[in-house]
Write a protein that holds these residues in place. Structure first.
Motif, PDB file in Angstrom:
ATOM      1  N   SER A  57       0.824  -1.206   0.000  1.00 23.01           N
ATOM      2  CA  SER A  57       0.000   0.000   0.000  1.00 23.01           C
ATOM      3  C   SER A  57       0.864   1.265   0.000  1.00 23.01           C
ATOM      4  N   ILE A  58       0.475   2.232  -0.836  1.00 24.96           N
ATOM      5  CA  ILE A  58       1.199   3.499  -0.930  1.00 24.96           C
ATOM      6  C   ILE A  58       0.225   4.628  -0.558  1.00 24.96           C
ATOM      7  N   SER A  59       0.650   5.501   0.362  1.00 28.22           N
ATOM      8  CA  SER A  59      -0.200   6.640   0.727  1.00 28.22           C
ATOM      9  C   SER A  59       0.686   7.838   1.054  1.00 28.22           C
ATOM     10  N   ASN A  60       0.059   8.998   1.195  1.00 29.86           N
ATOM     11  CA  ASN A  60       0.822  10.204   1.499  1.00 29.86           C
ATOM     12  C   ASN A  60       1.452  10.148   2.887  1.00 29.86           C
ATOM     13  N   THR A  61       1.022   9.221   3.709  1.00 35.82           N
ATOM     14  CA  THR A  61       1.582   9.109   5.067  1.00 35.82           C
ATOM     15  C   THR A  61       2.603   7.969   5.183  1.00 35.82           C
ATOM     16  N   SER A  62       2.878   7.291   4.063  1.00 31.94           N
ATOM     17  CA  SER A  62       3.800   6.154   4.105  1.00 31.94           C
ATOM     18  C   SER A  62       5.200   6.605   4.521  1.00 31.94           C
ATOM     19  N   LYS A  63       5.751   5.898   5.455  1.00 33.82           N
ATOM     20  CA  LYS A  63       7.130   6.158   5.877  1.00 33.82           C
ATOM     21  C   LYS A  63       8.094   5.110   5.322  1.00 33.82           C
ATOM     22  N   TRP A  64       7.534   4.061   4.763  1.00 32.20           N
ATOM     23  CA  TRP A  64       8.372   3.011   4.176  1.00 32.20           C
ATOM     24  C   TRP A  64       7.601   2.327   3.062  1.00 32.20           C
ATOM     25  N   LEU A  65       8.286   1.999   2.007  1.00 34.87           N
ATOM     26  CA  LEU A  65       7.640   1.401   0.850  1.00 34.87           C
ATOM     27  C   LEU A  65       8.427   0.165   0.423  1.00 34.87           C
ATOM     28  N   ASP A  66       7.730  -0.965   0.258  1.00 35.15           N
ATOM     29  CA  ASP A  66       8.347  -2.195  -0.229  1.00 35.15           C
ATOM     30  C   ASP A  66       7.888  -2.483  -1.648  1.00 35.15           C
ATOM     31  N   ILE A  67       8.840  -2.753  -2.508  1.00 34.32           N
ATOM     32  CA  ILE A  67       8.556  -3.055  -3.909  1.00 34.32           C
ATOM     33  C   ILE A  67       9.229  -4.375  -4.259  1.00 34.32           C
ATOM     34  N   TYR A  68       8.494  -5.270  -4.907  1.00 37.47           N
ATOM     35  CA  TYR A  68       9.024  -6.570  -5.285  1.00 37.47           C
ATOM     36  C   TYR A  68       9.013  -6.680  -6.804  1.00 37.47           C
ATOM     37  N   ALA A  69      10.082  -7.273  -7.363  1.00 34.20           N
ATOM     38  CA  ALA A  69      10.159  -7.374  -8.814  1.00 34.20           C
ATOM     39  C   ALA A  69      10.802  -8.691  -9.225  1.00 34.20           C
ATOM     40  N   THR A  70      10.322  -9.241 -10.329  1.00 32.08           N
ATOM     41  CA  THR A  70      10.948 -10.407 -10.957  1.00 32.08           C
ATOM     42  C   THR A  70      10.974 -10.160 -12.457  1.00 32.08           C
ATOM     43  N   MET A  71      11.944 -10.782 -13.132  1.00 32.47           N
ATOM     44  CA  MET A  71      12.024 -10.624 -14.587  1.00 32.47           C
ATOM     45  C   MET A  71      12.913 -11.691 -15.184  1.00 32.47           C
ATOM     46  N   LEU A  72      12.770 -11.879 -16.483  1.00 29.14           N
ATOM     47  CA  LEU A  72      13.592 -12.810 -17.252  1.00 29.14           C
ATOM     48  C   LEU A  72      14.674 -12.016 -17.965  1.00 29.14           C
ATOM     49  N   LEU A  73      15.946 -12.476 -17.825  1.00 33.80           N
ATOM     50  CA  LEU A  73      17.085 -11.746 -18.379  1.00 33.80           C
ATOM     51  C   LEU A  73      17.536 -12.376 -19.691  1.00 33.80           C
ATOM     52  N   ASN A  74      17.301 -11.649 -20.767  1.00 32.44           N
ATOM     53  CA  ASN A  74      17.741 -12.094 -22.096  1.00 32.44           C
ATOM     54  C   ASN A  74      17.254 -13.512 -22.405  1.00 32.44           C
ATOM     55  N   GLU A  75      15.986 -13.750 -22.079  1.00 38.67           N
ATOM     56  CA  GLU A  75      15.312 -15.014 -22.361  1.00 38.67           C
ATOM     57  C   GLU A  75      15.892 -16.200 -21.601  1.00 38.67           C
ATOM     58  N   ARG A  76      16.689 -15.935 -20.542  1.00 39.93           N
ATOM     59  CA  ARG A  76      17.323 -17.083 -19.882  1.00 39.93           C
ATOM     60  C   ARG A  76      17.406 -16.935 -18.369  1.00 39.93           C
ATOM     61  N   GLY A  77      18.200 -15.976 -17.898  1.00 40.18           N
ATOM     62  CA  GLY A  77      18.398 -15.815 -16.465  1.00 40.18           C
ATOM     63  C   GLY A  77      17.195 -15.189 -15.787  1.00 40.18           C
ATOM     64  N   THR A  78      17.117 -15.367 -14.490  1.00 39.83           N
ATOM     65  CA  THR A  78      16.004 -14.787 -13.730  1.00 39.83           C
ATOM     66  C   THR A  78      16.545 -13.867 -12.645  1.00 39.83           C
ATOM     67  N   LEU A  79      15.828 -12.788 -12.407  1.00 42.72           N
ATOM     68  CA  LEU A  79      16.189 -11.829 -11.373  1.00 42.72           C
ATOM     69  C   LEU A  79      15.013 -11.640 -10.433  1.00 42.72           C
ATOM     70  N   LYS A  80      15.331 -11.625  -9.144  1.00 43.83           N
ATOM     71  CA  LYS A  80      14.336 -11.298  -8.128  1.00 43.83           C
ATOM     72  C   LYS A  80      14.905 -10.160  -7.292  1.00 43.83           C
ATOM     73  N   ALA A  81      14.074  -9.174  -7.019  1.00 48.83           N
ATOM     74  CA  ALA A  81      14.535  -8.014  -6.261  1.00 48.83           C
ATOM     75  C   ALA A  81      13.504  -7.604  -5.236  1.00 48.83           C
ATOM     76  N   ASP A  82      14.012  -7.141  -4.105  1.00 49.15           N
ATOM     77  CA  ASP A  82      13.150  -6.653  -3.022  1.00 49.15           C
ATOM     78  C   ASP A  82      13.719  -5.308  -2.585  1.00 49.15           C
ATOM     79  N   LEU A  83      13.024  -4.238  -2.929  1.00 52.91           N
ATOM     80  CA  LEU A  83      13.476  -2.882  -2.610  1.00 52.91           C
ATOM     81  C   LEU A  83      12.631  -2.308  -1.490  1.00 52.91           C
ATOM     82  N   GLY A  84      13.275  -1.848  -0.448  1.00 51.09           N
ATOM     83  CA  GLY A  84      12.595  -1.130   0.620  1.00 51.09           C
ATOM     84  C   GLY A  84      13.148   0.278   0.676  1.00 51.09           C
ATOM     85  N   ILE A  85      12.256   1.271   0.752  1.00 45.33           N
ATOM     86  CA  ILE A  85      12.745   2.646   0.660  1.00 45.33           C
ATOM     87  C   ILE A  85      11.845   3.599   1.461  1.00 45.33           C
TER      88      ILE A  85
END
Length: 401
Positions: A53-81
């Motif tokens: 959840s994102i709001s004007n009162t958020s003090k911390w934000l978590d974002i999760y991402a996955t993707m395929l790298l050049n049709e082969r490798g996989t990336l998983k990321a967890d960003l907190g900010i």
């Protein structure tokens, strides 16, 4: 009176917003740059991004991402900010089955190497607190192989470093800690990472025994040098064990180039030969050991020369004038070199360990007991023949002089 802008600003209400969930599914990104003079193209697909959840009162934000790298490798990321302060954040990344040859354009341009084969696994845990970067990075490369292209902006002994770091399974494992201060305007994160990587590679190549000793066990110093006394004519049991470890190492690391270079302070060696000669005379005359009866030995020398004003060293030198200490020292060094070389060949006829005499003017001779300094390198295919020939020629020269 209030200006129009002040009135307008004062009348604006606070903006309240809430986004329950922000997501991107099946995204695609094609990246291209021309930083090296050649186009680099990279395809990211199956991009999926989710946030809480994102709001004007958020003090911390978590974002999760996955993707395929050049049709082969996989990336998983967890960003907190912290949305209000980017200098406080966390980033965890894991990459699997990344194909290293995808980066050949960069490795050729910057490091003069092509990454021919290899799958990369990468895990990174990074934290930024008030601008202070603390990042722990683990890199695993399966079945890595490289070739030199003799180009590149930066000269890095990457091939030798990877060779040293490769374990018995053919994998390379690297721990790369990264530290920095984002509050410093001179700090560039890319440069910090690059410098850290260079330092890791440099330290690996500068101290290869720290990595090689794991293959044969024991003390790393055993792989650095063999040191003798001036009176030694053959290796001791301990030194034979050291030589056996070198042979074992050579067979476990088939592309490893091992060179044993002999050094000795010839002046000290001649003095030792003179002392050994007069000591034998004392032993024969008295039935005692000159090494264990220093007082009697000194008295013997004074009586022998008839002058008590000279030092023991000067007396020995005077009594040894007729002894060919120079040729004796040369012959002793030749014999020791030949003995070591012959032992290696006897124990492992296929050995290509090189045993050579160091240059007489080399600083390593100064103050040195007889010793073999052991150095390591990477044996190229061309070196296999030339080094073997050089070793045979060196041995022949040493034994016939």
């Amino acid at each position: 009176t209030e200006t129009a802008s002040e009135t307008s600003s004062a009348e604006l209400p606070d903006i309240n917003y809430t986004i329950e969930n922000l997501s991107l599914n099946n995204g695609v990104l094609d990246y291209t740059d021309n930083l090296t003079g050649q186009p680099f193209n990279y395809h990211l697909s199956q991009v999926k991004i989710d946030s809480d959840s994102i709001s004007n009162t958020s003090k911390w934000l978590d974002i999760y991402a996955t993707m395929l790298l050049n049709e082969r490798g996989t990336l998983k990321a967890d960003l907190g900010i912290n949305p209000n302060n980017y200098y406080n954040s966390t980033l965890d990344i894991s990459v699997e089955n990344f194909l290293l040859p995808d980066l050949n354009i960069y490795t050729n341009y910057y490091m003069g190497h092509s990454l021919l084969n290899g799958d990369m696994y990468y895990i990174s845990k990074s934290k930024i607190s008030d601008g202070q970067i603390q990042s722990e990075n683990k890199l695993l490369v399966n079945n890595a192989s490289l070739e030199n292209t003799k180009k590149g902006l930066y000269s890095l002994p990457l091939k030798f470093a990877f060779f040293l770091l490769t374990d018995k399974n053919g994998d390379v494992k690297l721990d790369i800690p990264v530290r920095g201060d984002l509050n410093d305007p001179q700090v560039n994160v890319g440069k910090i990472v690059w410098q850290t990587f260079k330092n890791v590679i440099g330290k690996t190549v500068a101290a290869p025994v720290n990595f090689l000793v794991g293959l044969v066990g024991g003390d790393p110093k055993e792989l650095e040098e063999l040191e003798f006394t001036f009176n030694d004519t053959i290796p001791s049991e301990k030194q034979y064990r050291q030589l056996n470890k070198l042979l074992d190492l050579e067979q476990k690391k088939e592309e490893l180039k091992i060179t044993m270079t002999y050094y000795v302070d010839k002046k000290l060696q001649k003095e030792a030969i003179s002392a050994e000669n007069t000591g034998k005379q004392f032993n024969e005359a008295t039935g005692k050991d000159y090494l264990k009866n220093e007082t009697d030995y000194s008295a013997y020398l004074v009586n022998k020369i008839g002058n008590d004003s000279l030092s023991t060293v000067d007396i020995i030198k005077e009594l040894s004038k007729t002894i060919p200490t120079d040729s004796m020292a040369t012959e002793r060094s030749k014999n020791l070199i030949k003995t070591v070389s012959d032992y290696l060949k006897m124990e492992y006829p296929a050995t290509i360990i090189t045993v050579v005499q160091g240059k007489s003017e080399a600083p390593e001779n100064s103050g040195a007991y007889p010793k073999f300094l052991i150095t390591y390198g990477l044996l190229d295919e061309e070196d296999s023949t030339s080094d073997s020939t050089k070793e045979n020629n060196t041995t022949e020269t040493i034994t016939k002089q």
